[in-house]
Design a protein around this motif. Structure first.
Motif, PDB file in Angstrom:
ATOM      1  N   ASN A 181       1.079  -1.388  -0.009  1.00  0.00           N
ATOM      2  CA  ASN A 181      -0.083  -0.146   0.377  1.00  0.00           C
ATOM      3  C   ASN A 181       0.638   1.485  -0.131  1.00  0.00           C
ATOM      4  N   VAL A 182      -0.123   2.627  -0.208  1.00  0.00           N
ATOM      5  CA  VAL A 182       0.838   3.201  -0.259  1.00  0.00           C
ATOM      6  C   VAL A 182       0.165   4.341   0.574  1.00  0.00           C
ATOM      7  N   ALA A 183       1.332   5.186   1.626  1.00  0.00           N
ATOM      8  CA  ALA A 183       0.009   6.425   2.049  1.00  0.00           C
ATOM      9  C   ALA A 183       0.242   7.672   2.059  1.00  0.00           C
ATOM     10  N   TYR A 184      -0.449   8.676   1.638  1.00  0.00           N
ATOM     11  CA  TYR A 184       0.305   9.431   0.884  1.00  0.00           C
ATOM     12  C   TYR A 184      -0.069  10.879   2.640  1.00  0.00           C
ATOM     13  N   LEU A 185       1.516  11.290   2.673  1.00  0.00           N
ATOM     14  CA  LEU A 185       1.728  12.575   3.956  1.00  0.00           C
ATOM     15  C   LEU A 185       1.306  13.831   3.423  1.00  0.00           C
ATOM     16  N   ASP A 186       1.202  14.668   4.084  1.00  0.00           N
ATOM     17  CA  ASP A 186       1.222  16.464   4.275  1.00  0.00           C
ATOM     18  C   ASP A 186       2.378  16.455   4.468  1.00  0.00           C
ATOM     19  N   SER A 187       2.888  17.881   4.261  1.00  0.00           N
ATOM     20  CA  SER A 187       4.163  18.655   4.014  1.00  0.00           C
ATOM     21  C   SER A 187       4.311  18.294   5.776  1.00  0.00           C
ATOM     22  N   GLU A 188       3.553  18.010   6.428  1.00  0.00           N
ATOM     23  CA  GLU A 188       4.589  17.742   7.958  1.00  0.00           C
ATOM     24  C   GLU A 188       4.599  16.073   8.440  1.00  0.00           C
TER      25      GLU A 188
END
Length: 138
Positions: A119-126
């Motif tokens: 799976n792929v996790a999407y992260l924000d700029s933080e």
């Protein structure tokens, strides 16, 4: 099982360093890392050269002499690989520390399989997780 990692990048010097470091921090090191740069103008090529110098025989650079776009840059990287298995990430992605080990363990446990993926996790700029590619995480 021999595995190549491909990293593709274009003007991503800052995140590229993180991508490279995430591959170098694997619990199962790849047999080679091919970094394909699409004629970056932000110092990415110098960064790549420094990693090549620090990791002789492990990291192979592929430098485009003009911007060729994502598909051609990625294909050039694939052509430079020498291993039976290939995995990749883009210059602004990170591997989890066990990614290669888990993928190869799955392939060994399932010899009829031709591919392993996660799976792929999407992260924000933080760096906070804001979503996943596949919502069913089982």
């Amino acid at each position: 099982m021999r595995v190549s990692v491909i990293i593709t990048s274009y003007n991503q010097k800052e995140p590229l360093q993180g991508a490279i470091e995430s591959v170098l921090a694997q619990t199962r090191m790849p047999d080679e890392i091919v970094i394909a740069d699409d004629c970056s103008q932000d110092g990415s090529q110098e960064l790549i050269r420094s990693y090549v110098a620090e990791n002789p025989g492990l990291i192979k650079p592929v430098f485009q002499d003009r911007n060729v776009g994502i598909p051609r840059n990625k294909n050039a990287a694939y052509r430079a690989t020498t291993c039976e298995y290939v995995t990749y990430l883009d210059g602004d992605d990170l591997f989890r520390p066990e990614k290669i080990e888990v993928d190869l363990d799955m392939l060994e446990a399932n010899p009829e399989a031709d591919i392993a993926c996660g799976n792929v996790a999407y992260l924000d700029s933080e760096g906070r997780k804001v979503g996943t590619w596949c919502e069913d995480e089982d």
